[in-house]
Scaffold this active site. Structure first.
Site, mmCIF file in Angstrom:
data_model
loop_
_atom_site.group_PDB
_atom_site.id
_atom_site.type_symbol
_atom_site.label_atom_id
_atom_site.label_comp_id
_atom_site.label_asym_id
_atom_site.label_seq_id
_atom_site.Cartn_x
_atom_site.Cartn_y
_atom_site.Cartn_z
ATOM 1 N N LYS A 230 -63.267 105.584 30.542
ATOM 2 C CA LYS A 230 -62.498 105.616 31.796
ATOM 3 C C LYS A 230 -63.293 105.004 32.946
ATOM 4 O O LYS A 230 -64.504 104.850 32.879
ATOM 5 C CB LYS A 230 -62.040 107.049 32.088
ATOM 6 C CG LYS A 230 -60.855 107.405 31.159
ATOM 7 C CD LYS A 230 -60.208 108.719 31.440
ATOM 8 C CE LYS A 230 -59.010 108.861 30.481
ATOM 9 N NZ LYS A 230 -58.509 110.221 30.389
ATOM 10 N N ARG B 59 -61.772 113.172 22.952
ATOM 11 C CA ARG B 59 -60.863 112.055 22.610
ATOM 12 C C ARG B 59 -61.602 110.771 22.945
ATOM 13 O O ARG B 59 -61.890 110.507 24.117
ATOM 14 C CB ARG B 59 -59.572 112.195 23.436
ATOM 15 C CG ARG B 59 -58.552 111.090 23.224
ATOM 16 C CD ARG B 59 -57.349 111.333 24.146
ATOM 17 N NE ARG B 59 -56.331 110.310 23.978
ATOM 18 C CZ ARG B 59 -56.347 109.127 24.574
ATOM 19 N NH1 ARG B 59 -57.349 108.805 25.384
ATOM 20 N NH2 ARG B 59 -55.368 108.265 24.371
HETATM 21 N N1 PMM Z 1 -55.893 109.699 28.647
HETATM 22 C C1 PMM Z 1 -55.177 108.627 28.277
HETATM 23 C C2 PMM Z 1 -54.164 108.723 27.322
HETATM 24 N N2 PMM Z 1 -53.894 109.890 26.723
HETATM 25 N N3 PMM Z 1 -54.337 112.175 26.458
HETATM 26 C C3 PMM Z 1 -55.031 113.276 26.805
HETATM 27 N N4 PMM Z 1 -54.752 114.462 26.208
HETATM 28 N N5 PMM Z 1 -56.004 113.228 27.757
HETATM 29 C C4 PMM Z 1 -56.325 112.084 28.402
HETATM 30 O O1 PMM Z 1 -57.194 112.113 29.306
HETATM 31 C C5 PMM Z 1 -55.609 110.896 28.057
HETATM 32 C C6 PMM Z 1 -54.607 110.994 27.067
HETATM 33 C C7 PMM Z 1 -55.461 107.321 28.934
HETATM 34 O O2 PMM Z 1 -56.599 106.748 28.370
HETATM 35 P P1 PMM Z 1 -56.514 105.493 27.377
HETATM 36 O O3 PMM Z 1 -55.644 104.479 28.062
HETATM 37 O O4 PMM Z 1 -57.912 105.090 27.236
HETATM 38 O O5 PMM Z 1 -55.906 105.982 26.082
#
Ligand code: PMM
Length: 289
Positions: free
Chosen positions: A222, A262
């Site tokens: 991020k 994640r």
């Molecule tokens: N961030 C993204 C997408 N999905 N799901 C959860 N549970 N928590 C998060 O912080 C989250 C998510 C966006 O990040 P990406 O674009 O790198 O997938």
């Protein structure tokens, strides 16, 4: 959990799980025919499992602040073939979606966790779906949905307010009939939060881990991590540097007793959480001597 002196513990908590991020979106994969993209996505999912991911989070719509929404048809078309194939190989899958229809179809295709970044606020039926099925449900903290997500947000007490607002979503899920032992909390790093807010949350992960529910921490790649490694020009931060910063956050999360992190690049985070697990095992052994 983190308030407990590890040396006083008599059993080792479960190792923090690695959730590999599989975004089946055009910016994530080179273009080409539909089959090619799906095949590439499945191969990437398998690669992440081989790197040490315990489960794979499949998403067909970018939720980055400011992203435009895609149609339900497009979202379904992106994720279902990928989920079917990975689930057939035995992978544990979560579906990253704000749509009830997509979550329902994903569960039928083999997913077992609903990861709704709106925590049921985009479509209230999401809580009902989780109640009707035996799916686990990630409740992420977020004050705004997509378009207004970039608007500045003010907190007087970041950690306290985020924790309180998450508790409200837990109550809403409970009122909709979702069993408490199905819920997973996520403070939503980067979602209606600037870098300072994110660091404040990371400094008090114990507050979220102590809610009695599994905690998911999703810092991977991020912007606030990019700013750390490339303050002048965060966009120029390399993926390698962002992944190194991500693995450091995985250490923090594992130390705080998080259920999962994640991440886009599972290898380094898997090693990081294994190291923390080994330390905890050693502490328990020492306490038993
Ligand atoms: N961030 C993204 C997408 N999905 N799901 C959860 N549970 N928590 C998060 O912080 C989250 C998510 C966006 O990040 P990406 O674009 O790198 O997938």
């Amino acid at each position: 959990m983190s308030d407990v002196d590890p040396a006083a513990q008599t059993s080792v908590p479960q190792r923090t799980q690695i959730m590999g991020v599989l975004n089946v979106t055009p910016d994530s994969f080179s273009d080409g025919g539909r089959w090619f993209k799906h095949a590439e996505a499945v191969a990437h999912g398998i690669d992440m499992l081989e790197q040490g991911a315990d489960l794979i989070d499949v998403g067909g719509e970018s939720t980055r602040p400011g992203s435009a929404r895609v149609s339900e048809e497009v979202e379904l078309e992106r994720v279902l073939p990928v989920i079917r194939e990975l689930a057939r190989d035995g992978a544990r899958i979560s579906i990253d979606t704000m749509r009830v229809s997509v979550a329902r179809a994903a569960l039928e295709a083999g997913a077992s966790i609903i990861n709704d970044v709106s925590a049921g606020q985009a479509e209230s039926g999401m809580l009902g779906l989780a109640a009707q099925t035996d799916a686990d449900l990630v409740l992420m903290h977020w004050r705004g949905l997509l378009s207004d997500a970039a608007a500045p947000v003010h907190y007087d007490d970041t950690v306290g307010e985020v924790a309180d607002e998450l508790r409200e979503r837990v109550d809403a899920a409970g009122a909709a009939g979702v069993a408490r032992d199905r819920l997973i909390l996520d403070p939503g790093l980067g979602f209606s939060k600037n870098a300072e807010h994110n660091w404040e949350i990371l400094s008090r992960l114990d507050v979220f881990a102590d809610q009695g529910l599994p905690l998911l921490v999703a810092a991977s790649r991020k912007r606030f991590l990019a700013s750390l490694v490339s303050p002048e020009d965060p966009a120029a931060a390399s993926l390698e540097d962002r992944d190194a910063a991500t693995a450091s956050v995985s250490v923090l999360a594992a130390q705080a007793g998080a259920w999962a992190v994640r991440v886009h690049e599972p290898r380094a985070s898997r090693i990081a959480v294994e190291a923390i697990h080994a330390v905890r095992q050693a502490a328990v052994r020492a306490a038993g001597d």
